[in-house]
Design a protein around this motif. Sequence first.
Motif, PDB file in Angstrom:
ATOM      1  N   PRO A 163      -6.023  -4.286   7.656  1.00  0.00           N
ATOM      2  CA  PRO A 163      -5.983  -3.852   6.262  1.00  0.00           C
ATOM      3  C   PRO A 163      -6.742  -4.813   5.341  1.00  0.00           C
ATOM      4  O   PRO A 163      -6.648  -6.030   5.485  1.00  0.00           O
ATOM      5  N   HIS A 164      -7.536  -4.239   4.473  1.00  0.00           N
ATOM      6  CA  HIS A 164      -8.313  -4.964   3.460  1.00  0.00           C
ATOM      7  C   HIS A 164      -9.413  -5.850   4.045  1.00  0.00           C
ATOM      8  O   HIS A 164      -9.889  -6.756   3.367  1.00  0.00           O
ATOM      9  N   THR A 165      -9.800  -5.607   5.314  1.00  0.00           N
ATOM     10  CA  THR A 165     -10.862  -6.403   5.931  1.00  0.00           C
ATOM     11  C   THR A 165     -11.790  -5.482   6.714  1.00  0.00           C
ATOM     12  O   THR A 165     -11.565  -4.284   6.795  1.00  0.00           O
ATOM     13  N   LYS A 166     -12.789  -6.086   7.331  1.00  0.00           N
ATOM     14  CA  LYS A 166     -13.636  -5.347   8.255  1.00  0.00           C
ATOM     15  C   LYS A 166     -13.565  -5.961   9.651  1.00  0.00           C
ATOM     16  O   LYS A 166     -14.457  -5.813  10.454  1.00  0.00           O
ATOM     17  N   ARG A 167     -12.433  -6.612   9.951  1.00  0.00           N
ATOM     18  CA  ARG A 167     -12.193  -7.197  11.264  1.00  0.00           C
ATOM     19  C   ARG A 167     -11.366  -6.238  12.113  1.00  0.00           C
ATOM     20  O   ARG A 167     -10.372  -5.690  11.638  1.00  0.00           O
ATOM     21  N   MET A 184       0.854  -1.173   0.000  1.00  0.00           N
ATOM     22  CA  MET A 184       0.000   0.000   0.000  1.00  0.00           C
ATOM     23  C   MET A 184       0.897   1.231   0.000  1.00  0.00           C
ATOM     24  O   MET A 184       1.868   1.300   0.731  1.00  0.00           O
ATOM     25  N   THR A 185       0.547   2.175  -0.807  1.00  0.00           N
ATOM     26  CA  THR A 185       1.368   3.368  -0.921  1.00  0.00           C
ATOM     27  C   THR A 185       1.148   4.296   0.266  1.00  0.00           C
ATOM     28  O   THR A 185       0.168   4.193   0.993  1.00  0.00           O
ATOM     29  N   HIS A 186       2.084   5.224   0.415  1.00  0.00           N
ATOM     30  CA  HIS A 186       1.961   6.241   1.456  1.00  0.00           C
ATOM     31  C   HIS A 186       0.683   7.044   1.250  1.00  0.00           C
ATOM     32  O   HIS A 186       0.012   7.407   2.201  1.00  0.00           O
ATOM     33  N   ASP A 187       0.327   7.333  -0.012  1.00  0.00           N
ATOM     34  CA  ASP A 187      -0.881   8.104  -0.306  1.00  0.00           C
ATOM     35  C   ASP A 187      -2.129   7.385   0.190  1.00  0.00           C
ATOM     36  O   ASP A 187      -3.031   8.007   0.741  1.00  0.00           O
ATOM     37  N   ALA A 188      -2.202   6.074  -0.028  1.00  0.00           N
ATOM     38  CA  ALA A 188      -3.361   5.305   0.434  1.00  0.00           C
ATOM     39  C   ALA A 188      -3.440   5.338   1.959  1.00  0.00           C
ATOM     40  O   ALA A 188      -4.528   5.483   2.527  1.00  0.00           O
ATOM     41  N   ARG A 189      -2.312   5.219   2.612  1.00  0.00           N
ATOM     42  CA  ARG A 189      -2.301   5.285   4.079  1.00  0.00           C
ATOM     43  C   ARG A 189      -2.798   6.647   4.549  1.00  0.00           C
ATOM     44  O   ARG A 189      -3.567   6.757   5.484  1.00  0.00           O
ATOM     45  N   ARG A 243       1.012   3.171  12.327  1.00  0.00           N
ATOM     46  CA  ARG A 243       1.578   1.817  12.423  1.00  0.00           C
ATOM     47  C   ARG A 243       1.245   0.944  11.227  1.00  0.00           C
ATOM     48  O   ARG A 243       2.007   0.039  10.888  1.00  0.00           O
ATOM     49  N   ALA A 244       0.088   1.156  10.605  1.00  0.00           N
ATOM     50  CA  ALA A 244      -0.324   0.299   9.482  1.00  0.00           C
ATOM     51  C   ALA A 244      -1.430   1.002   8.699  1.00  0.00           C
ATOM     52  O   ALA A 244      -2.081   1.905   9.216  1.00  0.00           O
ATOM     53  N   PRO A 245      -1.679   0.558   7.468  1.00  0.00           N
ATOM     54  CA  PRO A 245      -2.747   1.155   6.653  1.00  0.00           C
ATOM     55  C   PRO A 245      -4.106   0.564   7.030  1.00  0.00           C
ATOM     56  O   PRO A 245      -4.742  -0.158   6.260  1.00  0.00           O
ATOM     57  N   TYR A 246      -4.536   0.865   8.230  1.00  0.00           N
ATOM     58  CA  TYR A 246      -5.789   0.295   8.721  1.00  0.00           C
ATOM     59  C   TYR A 246      -6.993   0.850   7.974  1.00  0.00           C
ATOM     60  O   TYR A 246      -7.036   2.033   7.631  1.00  0.00           O
TER      61      TYR A 246
END
Length: 142
Positions: free
Chosen positions: A28-32, A1-6, A71-74
Amino acid sequence: MTHDARHVLLRAALDAAERGWHVFPLRPHTKRPALHGESACPRTGPCATGHRKWEQRATTDPDLIRATWARAPYNVGIATGPSGLVVVDLDMPKGKGSSDAPSGATTFAALCERTGQPVPTTRRTRTASGGEHLYFTAPAGA
């Protein structure tokens, strides 16, 4: 995932919090939820007095949101109860039944028509399956 997406995900979390909506990180990429469960609870920080579930840990604090999303692209979860929201989920047919099954939006529009009400104008988000979530302010005391 790019910095822009984050950055887009962080901005979405901050925008929701600015509206008074309590957010929490989703994997990331879920609904959990991306928060620890009861069995892994460290019993420190927000859980120092006992395990707190994701809805109890949702926040509108921009500093906490920035630290978490760094910390992550949540993905962004909204805790509807603490946010005073009711969300109507208009699903798409799953393909398990009749191929002519109506979508949630079609069913909701028919319900509105039957009750003599217009389809409400409100905040909407598209779901991963192509459906929609309609956001409403919960009645006082609900």
